[in-house]
Design a protein around this motif. Structure first.
Motif, PDB file in Angstrom:
ATOM      1  N   PRO A  10     123.655 101.332  50.906  1.00 43.50           N
ATOM      2  CA  PRO A  10     124.123 100.466  49.817  1.00 43.50           C
ATOM      3  C   PRO A  10     125.392  99.728  50.220  1.00 43.50           C
ATOM      4  CG  PRO A  10     124.666 102.746  49.347  1.00 43.50           C
ATOM      5  CD  PRO A  10     123.848 102.744  50.620  1.00 43.50           C
ATOM      6  N   ASP A  12     129.077  97.929  49.124  1.00 44.45           N
ATOM      7  CA  ASP A  12     130.111  98.275  48.150  1.00 44.45           C
ATOM      8  C   ASP A  12     129.799  97.657  46.790  1.00 44.45           C
ATOM      9  OD1 ASP A  12     131.410  99.738  50.047  1.00 44.45           O
ATOM     10  OD2 ASP A  12     133.164  98.434  50.185  1.00 44.45           O
ATOM     11  N   GLU A  14     126.964  97.379  45.390  1.00 43.32           N
ATOM     12  CA  GLU A  14     125.926  98.158  44.714  1.00 43.32           C
ATOM     13  C   GLU A  14     126.433  99.492  44.182  1.00 43.32           C
ATOM     14  OE1 GLU A  14     121.824  96.804  46.875  1.00 43.32           O
ATOM     15  OE2 GLU A  14     123.237  97.966  48.075  1.00 43.32           O
ATOM     16  N   ILE A  15     127.652  99.875  44.540  1.00 45.42           N
ATOM     17  CA  ILE A  15     128.236 101.130  44.058  1.00 45.42           C
ATOM     18  C   ILE A  15     129.488 100.774  43.266  1.00 45.42           C
ATOM     19  CG2 ILE A  15     129.158 103.386  44.682  1.00 45.42           C
ATOM     20  CD1 ILE A  15     127.728 103.154  47.346  1.00 45.42           C
ATOM     21  N   GLU A  16     129.320 100.645  41.957  1.00 45.75           N
ATOM     22  CA  GLU A  16     130.439 100.279  41.097  1.00 45.75           C
ATOM     23  C   GLU A  16     131.532 101.335  41.198  1.00 45.75           C
ATOM     24  OE1 GLU A  16     131.243  99.925  36.354  1.00 45.75           O
ATOM     25  OE2 GLU A  16     129.323  99.194  37.111  1.00 45.75           O
ATOM     26  N   ILE A  18     133.389 102.018  43.901  1.00 41.72           N
ATOM     27  CA  ILE A  18     133.627 102.573  45.249  1.00 41.72           C
ATOM     28  C   ILE A  18     134.989 102.145  45.794  1.00 41.72           C
ATOM     29  CG2 ILE A  18     132.507 100.750  46.605  1.00 41.72           C
ATOM     30  CD1 ILE A  18     132.342 104.548  47.288  1.00 41.72           C
ATOM     31  N   ASN A  29     134.107 103.055  52.568  1.00 45.15           N
ATOM     32  CA  ASN A  29     132.797 103.613  52.229  1.00 45.15           C
ATOM     33  C   ASN A  29     132.048 103.972  53.501  1.00 45.15           C
ATOM     34  OD1 ASN A  29     130.280 104.233  51.293  1.00 45.15           O
ATOM     35  ND2 ASN A  29     129.811 102.193  50.539  1.00 45.15           N
ATOM     36  N   ASN A  31     129.423 105.960  53.191  1.00 45.31           N
ATOM     37  CA  ASN A  31     128.135 106.398  52.668  1.00 45.31           C
ATOM     38  C   ASN A  31     128.111 107.884  52.341  1.00 45.31           C
ATOM     39  OD1 ASN A  31     125.935 104.899  51.907  1.00 45.31           O
ATOM     40  ND2 ASN A  31     124.731 105.455  53.693  1.00 45.31           N
ATOM     41  N   ILE A  77     129.128 110.422  40.625  1.00 41.14           N
ATOM     42  CA  ILE A  77     128.336 109.199  40.735  1.00 41.14           C
ATOM     43  C   ILE A  77     127.310 109.254  39.603  1.00 41.14           C
ATOM     44  CG2 ILE A  77     126.884 107.786  42.229  1.00 41.14           C
ATOM     45  CD1 ILE A  77     127.976 109.514  44.583  1.00 41.14           C
ATOM     46  N   PHE A  79     124.116 107.553  37.608  1.00 39.23           N
ATOM     47  CA  PHE A  79     122.970 106.652  37.707  1.00 39.23           C
ATOM     48  C   PHE A  79     122.341 106.551  36.325  1.00 39.23           C
ATOM     49  CE2 PHE A  79     123.480 108.880  41.724  1.00 39.23           C
ATOM     50  CZ  PHE A  79     123.548 107.826  42.623  1.00 39.23           C
ATOM     51  N   VAL A 101     119.474 103.162  49.534  1.00 36.04           N
ATOM     52  CA  VAL A 101     118.856 102.492  48.390  1.00 36.04           C
ATOM     53  C   VAL A 101     117.655 101.690  48.855  1.00 36.04           C
ATOM     54  CG1 VAL A 101     121.000 102.347  47.067  1.00 36.04           C
ATOM     55  CG2 VAL A 101     120.341 100.455  48.553  1.00 36.04           C
ATOM     56  N   ILE A 111     117.107 105.408  44.755  1.00 30.89           N
ATOM     57  CA  ILE A 111     118.235 106.079  45.408  1.00 30.89           C
ATOM     58  C   ILE A 111     117.708 107.281  46.171  1.00 30.89           C
ATOM     59  CG2 ILE A 111     120.445 107.275  45.060  1.00 30.89           C
ATOM     60  CD1 ILE A 111     120.523 104.382  44.084  1.00 30.89           C
TER      61      ILE A 111
END
Length: 124
Positions: A10, A12, A14-16, A18, A29, A31, A77, A79, A101, A111
């Motif tokens: 993913p 950055d 896509e990962i609110e 991060i 990041n 991962n 995290i 989802f 992802v 995910i």
């Protein structure tokens, strides 16, 4: 065995949130590689299909830590709109080897959290 070839790391974007994790821990990041999944909670009370994954970030496995090398961080995290969850081999360690992802046909993200020792988690 999970086929990782059709999954991607993913971004950055896509990962609110991060960026806040990166700022607090002092590393970019990566991962969540070598971090551990502590807890998985499935909850349908507030949002349909919510899945919370709590990750333990250990500074000793991240030599780039700019802050206290003895520090431990716990990151939750969250989802939403999770419809299918598969968890296999969850155990006392659950070391993350892949956080990936994949765009689904319905435009939602799939995910996959793979482990080199412990549980694999797939959410679609």
């Amino acid at each position: 065995m999970i086929d990782y070839s059709t999954w991607n790391r993913p971004t950055d974007a896509e990962i609110e949130g991060i960026q806040k994790v990166n700022q607090t821990t002092g590393y970019e990041n990566d991962n969540f590689t070598d971090d551990e999944v502590l807890k998985i909670v499935l909850d349908r009370s507030e949002f349909a299909g919510q899945c919370d994954v709590t990750v333990w970030i250990l500074s000793e496995v991240h030599p780039r830590f700019r802050h206290d090398p003895e520090k431990r961080y716990v990151v939750q995290i969250v989802f939403y709109e999770v419809e299918n969850v598969e968890i296999a081999d969850f155990n006392h360690q659950n070391v993350i080897s892949a956080f990936l992802v994949k765009q689904q046909e319905d435009q939602k993200l799939g995910i996959l959290i793979g482990s080199k020792f412990g549980g694999d988690i797939t959410m679609l």
